[in-house]
Scaffold this active site. Structure first.
Site, PDB file in Angstrom:
ATOM      1  CD  GLU A 164      -2.758  -1.471   5.840  1.00  0.00           C
ATOM      2  OE1 GLU A 164      -2.923  -2.482   6.569  1.00  0.00           O
ATOM      3  OE2 GLU A 164      -2.364  -0.482   6.081  1.00  0.00           O
ATOM      4  CD  GLU A 165      -1.353   2.345   7.664  1.00  0.00           C
ATOM      5  OE1 GLU A 165      -2.094   1.794   8.633  1.00  0.00           O
ATOM      6  OE2 GLU A 165      -0.341   1.954   7.479  1.00  0.00           O
ATOM      7  CG  ASP A 170       2.757   0.430   7.968  1.00  0.00           C
ATOM      8  OD1 ASP A 170       2.227   0.009   7.036  1.00  0.00           O
ATOM      9  OD2 ASP A 170       1.910   0.566   8.831  1.00  0.00           O
ATOM     10  CG  HIS A 218       0.567   3.245  12.559  1.00  0.00           C
ATOM     11  ND1 HIS A 218      -0.700   2.385  12.977  1.00  0.00           N
ATOM     12  CD2 HIS A 218       0.955   2.753  11.248  1.00  0.00           C
ATOM     13  CE1 HIS A 218      -0.978   1.857  11.706  1.00  0.00           C
ATOM     14  NE2 HIS A 218       0.022   1.940  10.891  1.00  0.00           N
ATOM     15  CG  HIS A 230      -0.307  -0.105   2.870  1.00  0.00           C
ATOM     16  ND1 HIS A 230      -0.288   1.240   3.272  1.00  0.00           N
ATOM     17  CD2 HIS A 230      -0.094  -1.085   3.331  1.00  0.00           C
ATOM     18  CE1 HIS A 230       0.393   0.836   4.501  1.00  0.00           C
ATOM     19  NE2 HIS A 230       0.511  -0.309   4.515  1.00  0.00           N
ATOM     20  CD  GLU A 271       0.928  -3.707   5.627  1.00  0.00           C
ATOM     21  OE1 GLU A 271       1.955  -3.043   5.897  1.00  0.00           O
ATOM     22  OE2 GLU A 271      -0.255  -3.628   5.427  1.00  0.00           O
TER      23      GLU A 271
END
Length: 416
Positions: free
Chosen positions: A172-173, A138, A388, A109, A197
């Site tokens: 995706e997130e 990510d 994140h 992604h 991922e």
């Protein structure tokens, strides 16, 4: 990576046996992986310098243009499709036609969790064995591994596949609500899906593990309707929805503990009306994680039964529902067999590779594996940490092993 759960990876990781390599490495592929590292790092830098949060359409379009351009240069027929929900960014598809039998799909992604201006406080930088930057692990590292692996295999003249499809999605997130169905339908037309991922940094867990299972994600919503009244002058005329909601939350907080394969945690609360009014409407939302198919239906039934047993505040009405988002990912026996083949490839270069059976996060591999038609394994991206969060990074010394793993595994899949 929609919160795949690094600590769960660490706790659940089943490592391959360390020791002597099972076979000699493919010297040409290993040399090509080593040669490809500087270019991959430059690709990572270029991607990280594009801010592409899930709602930053301009940045996502720049990412789509970059990925599509690289796929075209590799010889793919490319296509852009608008995500069917969300911010309205593009999904990028690249299709290669080969001379073999297997149909293979690679997915990653383009979006990150970060907001506009993040590079001001978290710039791209190199520090020893680490490359830092928002989204670098990510999942821009996953995209970079796909592109570099395909370049290595193109240079080697590898065409031992019928169809090889690359899918890069922009959401995706935020649950892949605009791309999940496309992922599922495309995966059903392929034999094998590798999802890119990131994997865990070796400072977090040994073995740079692949993932064989991840929880599905659902949302539980509880609504209570009461009656408004003046909180000071006539509170007895009201029916306090907030009090009733609190009662029902206490009634239901431990229900999931009696149902195998599902968890429920109430996490959000909203009410209507000002402070000086008895609350007329109140709502709670809860995070639901599913590790067994159908467990969410049992949870829903249990919630309905519990709220039907009674209420604390008369004349209030409570409703509850469980809505599925991303499904659970279960690789199954075929996925485990592919993971074990990958372990053997890592042992060729004297490196351990873990297989994590289940984690509490979510992944787009779940859409790809939903019907069970394709063999799906997750976490072929680079090793890193800090997803994140502040100071997200990848480990530079994971680049060559990951490129070797992916290129060798694809050649093995092509032989089947």
């Amino acid at each position: 990576m929609s919160c795949l759960g690094i600590m769960a990876l660490a706790l659940g990781c089943s490592l391959g046996l360390a020791g002597a390599a099972e076979a000699a490495p493919d010297a040409k592929l290993l040399a090509a992986a080593e040669k490809a590292q500087p270019a991959l790092i430059e690709t990572l830098k270029e991607m990280v310098l594009i801010e592409s949060g899930s709602r930053q359409v301009d940045g996502l379009l720049k990412m789509a243009a970059l990925v599509e351009g690289r796929l075209k240069a590799l010889g793919a027929e490319t296509e852009r499709r608008k995500a069917t929900a969300g911010a309205g960014a593009d999904i990028v598809l690249g299709v290669f036609k080969g001379a073999g039998k297997r149909k293979i799909m690679l997915q990653a992604h383009m979006d990150t969790v970060y907001g506009p201006g993040i590079l001001d406080s978290q710039p791209y930088k190199i520090d020893g064995n680490r490359l830092y930057g928002p989204g670098i692990a990510d999942d821009k590292g996953g995209l970079a591994v796909i592109l570099a692996s395909l370049q290595i295999l193109k240079d080697a003249g590898w065409r031992d596949y019928d169809t090889l499809t690359v899918l890069a999605n922009p959401d995706e997130e935020v649950g892949s609500m605009g791309s999940g169905e496309l992922i599922a339908s495309l995966a059903d037309r392929h034999d094998v899906v590798l999802s890119f991922e990131p994997t865990a940094a070796k400072s977090i867990v040994k073995g740079e593990p692949l993932l064989l299972g991840a929880a599905g994600i659902a949302t539980a919503t509880m609504d209570v309707k009461g009656r408004a009244a003046h909180a000071g002058a006539a509170p007895e005329l009201g029916r306090n929805a907030l009090i009733e909601l609190a009662y029902q939350l206490l009634q239901t907080k431990d229900l999931a503990k009696e149902i195998p394969g599902v968890t429920l945690n109430w996490t959000e609360l909203n009410t209507t009306g000002p402070r000086n009014q008895i609350t007329e409407k109140a709502q709670a939302r809860g995070d639901v994680r599913i590790t067994q198919p159908g467990a969410e239906k049992k949870l829903d039934a249990a919630l309905q039964a519990k709220i039907a047993t009674g209420k604390l505040v008369p004349d209030t009405e409570t409703t509850v529902k469980v809505e599925i988002g991303r499904p659970a990912f279960l690789a199954g026996d075929k996925g485990r067999a592919l993971g074990e083949k990958a372990q053997g490839i890592y042992r060729e270069i004297d490196r351990e590779l873990g297989l994590t059976p289940m984690t509490g996060g979510g992944t787009d591999a779940a859409y790809a594996a939903r019907s069970g038609k394709a063999t799906v394994v997750e976490s072929f991206g680079l090793a890193g940490f800090g997803y994140h969060a502040k100071d997200e990074y990848i480990e530079i010394d994971s680049i060559v092993p990951r490129l070797y793993l992916v290129t060798r595994l694809l050649t093995e899949i092509g032989k089947q």
